[in-house]
Write an enzyme that holds these catalytic residues in place. Structure first.
Site, PDB file in Angstrom:
ATOM      1  N   ASP A  23       0.415   5.344   0.498  1.00  0.00           N
ATOM      2  CA  ASP A  23      -0.140   6.451   1.702  1.00  0.00           C
ATOM      3  C   ASP A  23       0.072   5.826   2.825  1.00  0.00           C
ATOM      4  O   ASP A  23      -1.019   4.791   3.119  1.00  0.00           O
ATOM      5  CB  ASP A  23      -1.070   7.175   1.362  1.00  0.00           C
ATOM      6  CG  ASP A  23      -1.042   8.546   1.857  1.00  0.00           C
ATOM      7  OD1 ASP A  23      -0.157   9.192   1.350  1.00  0.00           O
ATOM      8  OD2 ASP A  23      -2.044   8.837   2.725  1.00  0.00           O
ATOM      9  N   ASP A  28       0.891  -1.146  -0.059  1.00  0.00           N
ATOM     10  CA  ASP A  28      -0.038   0.011   0.051  1.00  0.00           C
ATOM     11  C   ASP A  28       1.110   1.212   0.115  1.00  0.00           C
ATOM     12  O   ASP A  28       1.832   1.219   0.478  1.00  0.00           O
ATOM     13  CB  ASP A  28      -0.907   0.031   1.176  1.00  0.00           C
ATOM     14  CG  ASP A  28      -1.640   1.347   1.405  1.00  0.00           C
ATOM     15  OD1 ASP A  28      -2.195   1.887   0.476  1.00  0.00           O
ATOM     16  OD2 ASP A  28      -1.561   1.952   2.658  1.00  0.00           O
TER      17      ASP A  28
END
Ligand code: PLP
Ligand code: CA
Length: 310
Positions: free
Chosen positions: A29, A27
């Site tokens: 952010d 992932d």
């Protein structure tokens, strides 16, 4: 079988867990960076993983950047070089889904960013919508007279800073006209985008819900936690779930997708989740909450550096 236990991934176990994996899905952010600032030590960690021969892929629910823009951001922040085919953003995955689901020549009405439009163009799907909506008349009732494009066979909802009542009207009209022949697709359901200092802004889930509420039907979601995003990775690379680690900061997207796809899941605490939330789910005997519990956690992915030697 049995309740999930989330354990801190310390150096010795980290060596074993990383040694057993050939692919890591990151992932973005909250794991690699926060906004425009890289997480300290994250770039060095990914550099070592790449040098150790691991395949690194990036899975992000953010629909406001293209695959190419992500490769540029990774380079700018000092991460190892990535090619566009390693990036699985919800804009790309939505375009890929529509490419498969729509008949040739069909168009999409898009509530979204220029990046979402660019990913549709890259796979050859005509689209209307991005940017502020033109108002066809002074009153909402006039808006139901705006022309409709006969080629539109899908409504696609992503992050749209120009979301408006006029666009919502237009989306509903396409969905009513086409009935079940008009697809309704959302990039993701993130309810909020957290900002520094405990504040946040409404996420794409709010916009998807607005369209769903108007149309009284459920959107197909391409982003995490849906396995469609993982299926996109599988279609591009030779992935063995048992040798793949999903690294994320959010339980209801990253960790849920990883757990439901049979991946090893690793939570980092540099993003939106606290260890207390994990403990709450872990102590619950509700299966839906158990599926949010990661296999491991670290304070930051930089904590993996010692396990990666030098
Ligand atoms: N959607 C938008 C519009 C965002 O800006 C972000 C984060 O910046 C996200 C979703 C969440 O992205 P990720 O899945 O990389 O955490
Ligand atoms: Ca995140």
């Amino acid at each position: 079988g049995g309740p999930r236990q989330c354990r801190r991934l310390e150096a010795e176990a980290a060596r074993a867990v990383l040694g057993a994996a050939d692919t890591l899905l990151f992932d973005c952010d909250g794991v690699l960076w926060r906004g425009e600032a890289a997480v300290g030590g994250a770039a060095a960690t990914l550099g070592r993983l790449a040098a150790a021969g691991k395949r690194l892929c990036y899975v992000t629910n953010n629909s406001s950047r293209t695959r190419v823009a992500y490769t540029e951001k990774l380079r700018r922040l000092g991460f190892p070089p990535a090619e566009p085919r390693h990036i699985f953003g919800s804009a790309f995955c939505a375009a890929r889904y529509l490419r498969q689901a729509l008949p040739p020549g069909a168009a999409a009405y898009v509530l979204g960013s220029p990046a979402l439009a660019a990913e549709l163009e890259a796979v050859g799907i005509p689209h209307l919508g991005p940017g502020p909506a033109a108002l066809p008349g002074p009153a909402p009732a006039d808006w139901a007279q705006a022309p409709l494009d006969p080629a539109v066979r899908a409504v696609l909802v992503g992050f749209d800073e120009h979301f408006s009542y006029a666009k919502l009207c237009q989306a509903l009209r396409y969905l009513l006209r086409g009935g079940s022949d008009c697809l309704l697709v959302g990039t993701n359901r993130d309810h909020r985008l957290p900002l520094e200092g405990g504040t946040g802004i409404p996420g794409t889930g709010c916009l998807v819900k607005a369209v769903e509420t108007a149309a009284q039907r459920e959107a197909f979601i391409v982003g995490k936690p849906n396995r469609y995003m993982f299926d996109c990775v599988v279609s591009e690379f030779n992935i063995d779930p048992a040798r793949t680690i999903m690294v994320g900061d959010r339980l209801d997207t990253d960790i849920l997708m990883g757990n439901s796809c049979g991946l090893t899941t690793l939570l980092t605490l540099t993003g939106v989740t606290t260890l207390d939330e994990v403990k709450g789910h872990q102590e619950s005997d509700c299966p839906a909450r158990q599926s949010l519990v990661p296999d491991y956690y670290v304070d930051s992915i930089a904590d993996l550096l010692p396990a990666l030697g030098d």
